[in-house]
Design an enzyme around this catalytic site. Structure first.
Site, PDB file in Angstrom:
ATOM      1  N   ASN A   8      17.907 -17.744  16.020  1.00 28.22           N
ATOM      2  CA  ASN A   8      18.325 -17.642  17.422  1.00 28.22           C
ATOM      3  C   ASN A   8      17.479 -16.559  18.092  1.00 28.22           C
ATOM      4  OD1 ASN A   8      19.593 -17.395  19.868  1.00 28.22           O
ATOM      5  ND2 ASN A   8      21.473 -16.468  19.052  1.00 28.22           N
ATOM      6  N   TRP A   9      16.589 -16.997  18.962  1.00 31.06           N
ATOM      7  CA  TRP A   9      15.667 -16.038  19.590  1.00 31.06           C
ATOM      8  C   TRP A   9      16.274 -15.392  20.834  1.00 31.06           C
ATOM      9  CZ3 TRP A   9      10.403 -19.170  18.994  1.00 31.06           C
ATOM     10  CH2 TRP A   9      10.117 -19.260  17.623  1.00 31.06           C
ATOM     11  N   LYS A  10      17.458 -15.769  21.174  1.00 31.61           N
ATOM     12  CA  LYS A  10      18.196 -15.193  22.315  1.00 31.61           C
ATOM     13  C   LYS A  10      17.311 -15.158  23.571  1.00 31.61           C
ATOM     14  CE  LYS A  10      20.896 -12.490  19.088  1.00 31.61           C
ATOM     15  NZ  LYS A  10      22.181 -11.870  18.999  1.00 31.61           N
ATOM     16  N   HIS A  94      28.237 -19.692  21.385  1.00 32.52           N
ATOM     17  CA  HIS A  94      27.817 -18.419  20.785  1.00 32.52           C
ATOM     18  C   HIS A  94      28.716 -17.316  21.357  1.00 32.52           C
ATOM     19  CE1 HIS A  94      25.464 -14.900  19.737  1.00 32.52           C
ATOM     20  NE2 HIS A  94      24.854 -15.659  18.846  1.00 32.52           N
ATOM     21  N   GLU A  96      28.148 -14.471  22.372  1.00 37.11           N
ATOM     22  CA  GLU A  96      27.621 -13.789  23.565  1.00 37.11           C
ATOM     23  C   GLU A  96      27.965 -14.586  24.820  1.00 37.11           C
ATOM     24  OE1 GLU A  96      23.605 -13.324  22.120  1.00 37.11           O
ATOM     25  OE2 GLU A  96      24.333 -11.857  20.667  1.00 37.11           O
ATOM     26  N   GLU A 166      30.354 -16.440  12.638  1.00 39.99           N
ATOM     27  CA  GLU A 166      29.661 -15.223  13.049  1.00 39.99           C
ATOM     28  C   GLU A 166      30.671 -14.184  13.526  1.00 39.99           C
ATOM     29  OE1 GLU A 166      25.341 -15.958  14.280  1.00 39.99           O
ATOM     30  OE2 GLU A 166      26.554 -16.382  16.016  1.00 39.99           O
ATOM     31  N   GLY A 172      24.043  -8.381  15.607  1.00 43.67           N
ATOM     32  CA  GLY A 172      23.141  -7.399  16.200  1.00 43.67           C
ATOM     33  C   GLY A 172      23.526  -5.956  15.920  1.00 43.67           C
ATOM     34  N   SER A 213      23.715 -10.048  11.468  1.00 42.65           N
ATOM     35  CA  SER A 213      22.872  -9.039  10.812  1.00 42.65           C
ATOM     36  C   SER A 213      22.297  -9.501   9.465  1.00 42.65           C
ATOM     37  CB  SER A 213      23.643  -7.728  10.644  1.00 42.65           C
ATOM     38  OG  SER A 213      23.938  -7.177  11.916  1.00 42.65           O
ATOM     39  N   GLY A 234      19.607 -13.842  14.129  1.00 44.99           N
ATOM     40  CA  GLY A 234      19.099 -13.425  15.431  1.00 44.99           C
ATOM     41  C   GLY A 234      17.882 -12.536  15.270  1.00 44.99           C
ATOM     42  N   GLY A 235      18.097 -11.230  15.276  1.00 51.97           N
ATOM     43  CA  GLY A 235      17.020 -10.242  15.274  1.00 51.97           C
ATOM     44  C   GLY A 235      15.907 -10.514  14.270  1.00 51.97           C
TER      45      GLY A 235
END
Ligand code: PEP
Length: 252
Positions: A8-10, A94, A96, A166, A172, A213, A234-235
């Site tokens: 997930n490149w957000k 998601h 977010e 998640e 994150g 994470s 993600g990150g």
């Protein structure tokens, strides 16, 4: 069974940077029998990333979709429009979006059903907040999100639904979930799916993955556990070196 690694490149990369990262990903050596890798760039980068991934074994996904396919819905992007760009997957719900855009379980459900009927694999994200965990409500929250997200869903043939567990506090934050706790939550998700579908359908058409994470150092500890079919990252998926490290760690 094939494990899933989804990046997930957000809202983090320019379209040009996303293409560069996709080009690097497309060169990774991936045993497609063992691993399905998909990346989820911003809408603005989908066309460029789609071209870069052509002929590679990396699949393309979007980070969200609307529930109608056409119409007066300014600013929204539909599942059929995503298919035009060769997307095969789409994230829905998601955390977010649930938190910042006030997405409800009902909205997530509409998005999921629409994605599924368009022939996309929806990746529905569920997970508890820190407060839910502390108050002992975490299992009820997850069971509710799964039940409401899958309400009135019919699954047939080879249609696939992925559920990403998640925990919100792990996303994150660098505070990855203890693998045994993740395994327990995955079992709970699986049972919530079995409440709604025949066990054979739950087994064949649903995959359940962990997110929060995940990095190249801890990914193996999740994938080694029964019932964890992959990871939403993600990150660590947003830099070529750490993404390559993840894939390498899984294929070792
Ligand atoms: C995510 O964005 O879904 C996610 C799990 O992020 P991170 O890996 O950075 O925690």
């Amino acid at each position: 069974m094939q494990k899933l690694i989804f990046g997930n490149w957000k809202m983090n990369l320019s379209a040009a940077d996303a293409v560069t990262l996709a080009q690097a990903a497309s060169k990774l050596s991936i045993d497609a029998g063992l691993l399905r890798v998909a990346v989820f760039p911003s809408f603005t980068a989908l066309a460029g990333v789609s071209a870069s991934l052509k002929g590679s074994s990396v699949a393309l996904g979007a980070q969200d979709c609307f529930w109608e396919n056409t119409g007066a819905f300014t600013g929204e992007v539909s599942p059929t429009q995503l298919k035009e760009l060769n997307c095969t997957h789409v994230l829905v719900g998601h955390s977010e979006r649930r938190q910042s855009m006030n997405e409800t379980d009902e909205m997530v459900n509409r998005k999921l059903r629409s994605a599924l009927s368009a022939g996309l694999t929806p990746v529905m994200c569920v997970g508890e907040t820190d407060n839910d965990r502390r108050s002992g409500q975490w299992s009820n929250v997850i069971a509710r999100q799964v039940a409401k997200g899958l309400a009135d869903v019919k699954v047939s043939g080879n249609q696939e639904i992925v559920i990403a567990y998640e925990p919100v506090w792990a996303i994150g934050s660098g505070r990855a979930c203890v693998p045994e706790n993740a395994r327990e939550a995955h079992a709970l998700v699986r049972n919530a799916v079995i409440e709604l579908f025949a066990p054979a359908v739950a087994q064949k058409n649903f995959r359940i993955i962990y997110g929060g994470s995940v990095d190249e150092k801890n990914i193996a500890s999740y994938l080694a556990l029964e019932g964890i079919d992959g990871a939403l990252v993600g990150g660590a998926s947003q830099r070529a070196a750490s993404f390559a490290g993840l894939i390498e760690a899984v294929q070792k």
